[in-house]
Design a protein around this motif. Structure first.
Motif, short mmCIF file in Angstrom:
data_model
loop_
_atom_site.label_atom_id
_atom_site.label_comp_id
_atom_site.label_asym_id
_atom_site.label_seq_id
_atom_site.Cartn_x
_atom_site.Cartn_y
_atom_site.Cartn_z
N ARG A 1 1.15 -1.15 0.17
CA ARG A 1 -0.19 0.12 0.43
C ARG A 1 0.58 1.15 0.37
N ASN A 2 2.18 1.78 0.32
CA ASN A 2 2.69 2.28 0.37
C ASN A 2 3.81 2.62 -1.19
N LEU A 3 3.54 1.35 -1.78
CA LEU A 3 4.55 1.29 -2.44
C LEU A 3 4.35 2.87 -3.25
N THR A 4 3.49 3.47 -4.20
CA THR A 4 3.27 4.79 -4.70
C THR A 4 3.94 5.82 -3.99
N ILE A 5 3.71 6.15 -2.55
CA ILE A 5 4.17 7.11 -1.73
C ILE A 5 5.92 6.94 -2.12
N VAL A 6 6.51 5.81 -1.48
CA VAL A 6 7.40 6.44 -1.28
C VAL A 6 8.24 6.55 -2.78
N ARG A 7 7.82 5.88 -3.97
CA ARG A 7 7.74 6.20 -5.57
C ARG A 7 8.08 7.71 -5.24
N SER A 8 7.19 8.37 -5.20
CA SER A 8 6.62 9.84 -5.72
C SER A 8 7.22 10.16 -4.75
N ILE A 9 8.45 10.72 -3.31
CA ILE A 9 9.19 11.21 -2.57
C ILE A 9 10.74 10.85 -3.30
N GLY A 10 10.91 10.38 -4.16
CA GLY A 10 11.86 9.71 -4.86
C GLY A 10 12.88 8.88 -5.31
N ALA A 11 11.88 7.53 -3.98
CA ALA A 11 13.05 6.44 -3.84
C ALA A 11 13.45 5.79 -5.76
N ASP A 12 14.39 5.67 -5.91
CA ASP A 12 15.13 5.14 -6.88
C ASP A 12 14.61 3.76 -7.27
N HIS A 13 14.49 3.22 -5.86
CA HIS A 13 13.92 1.75 -6.12
C HIS A 13 13.23 1.06 -5.03
#
Length: 322
Positions: A184-196
């Motif tokens: 459920r949190n994959l979208t959030i971490v990607r939106s704040i800049g996580a490369d992977h």
């Protein structure tokens, strides 16, 4: 003024929403009208008196501090005659964890070194989400982890309060960031800049072939041996949260592992620091970092906010509005 008070350790039910006397600032204090505050892990320790060792700081048999709340944002209403940095009308944010807590109230009087001018581009609610969590991430990555541009950094617990700041701060230092979180949190971490992004519900990140120069554990329950396997030569592992077992291993085994090899493994306890708060103000105003807020509660709803936060599923920060 209205405030949340408590007189014994226990669950959120011991918290009481009531009227108390408005504080009067001493010569070296700033009186702040609080507009927003936020909930942190330290607030849970303060509330429950657990782990028990914390009671030697917060009060052995009953709480030393009757009003919880560490992070605040608000406006200066008055200053003592010895205060040099602020004046009435200034918008400020700060960390009260080293000066008596008291953030879950309409007003608080604190030493000026607990505060900094609020980032101009943030609301009071956004600013209140910053101090403890962001400075924890900063001190873990920069001071303990010795982060360098180009390093591969893994953050376990990347979607929580500390984790969302850690992802962004690591990116601001030029690192390549891998975030570990649930589906459920994959979208959030990607939106704040996580490369992977690694979904721990679908794959065990500790068994991947990839190695990392720096690992920050803000959540989870992995054994320290698993983290050691993931570290590159001369890599650093820093624990700032997670299960009791994960914390114990970092504190008990980390120093021994660090002394007997090239990999450094340990933990850090965030310390309130005005210079770091000012550093965060500048990086927030640059747009490189932004707070992630899950939910907001009214001051009268602080017990409910604690119950939700204690479930451990908050995406970013839980904020209290006055």
């Amino acid at each position: 003024m209205k405030a949340i008070v408590y007189h014994k350790y226990g669950p959120p039910d011991v918290l009481e929403f009531t009227e108390i006397e408005k504080p009067i600032p001493e010569d070296n204090q700033v009186l702040v009208k609080i507009h927003a505050a936020s909930v942190n892990y330290g607030n849970l320790v303060l509330l429950k008196g657990e782990p028990f060792l914390a009671r030697f700081v917060f009060g052995l048999l009953k709480p030393k501090y009757s009003i919880p709340g560490g992070d605040i944002a608000g406006r200066v209403e008055a200053v003592g005659k010895d205060v040099m940095q602020f004046q009435p009308g200034d918008e400020v944010f700060g960390d009260l964890s080293r000066c008596g807590w008291g953030g879950f109230a309409e007003y608080v009087s604190v030493p000026e070194n607990a505060l900094a001018l609020k980032p101009a581009n943030l609301s009071f609610e956004e600013a209140a989400a910053v101090p403890m969590a962001a400075v924890t991430a900063l001190q873990a990555l920069r001071d303990k982890g010795k982060i360098q541009p180009g390093q591969k950094v893994l953050i376990n617990g990347a979607s929580g309060g500390v984790g969302t700041f850690a992802v962004q701060i690591a990116k601001s230092f030029g690192a390549e960031v891998t975030a570990v979180c649930s589906t459920r949190n994959l979208t959030i971490v990607r939106s704040i800049g996580a490369d992977h992004a690694i979904d721990y519900t679908k794959e065990d990140f500790t068994r991947k072939a990839q190695s990392y120069d720096l690992i920050l554990a803000a959540n989870g329950y992995q054994p320290i041996s698993a983290y050691k396997r993931l570290l590159s030569t001369n890599g650093n592992y820093v624990m700032v949260g997670g299960s009791g077992a994960q914390m114990f291993q970092a504190m008990a085994l980390g120093p021994w592992i660090s002394m007997t090899g090239s990999k450094k493994m340990g933990n850090i306890l965030q310390r309130q620091n005005q210079k770091d708060l000012i550093f965060m103000k500048e990086i927030l105003e640059s747009g490189k970092v932004k707070p992630v807020i899950d939910r907001s509660y009214k001051l009268s709803e602080v017990p409910e906010a604690f119950r939700y936060f204690a479930e451990g599923h908050a995406q970013g920060k839980v904020v209290i509005t006055m």
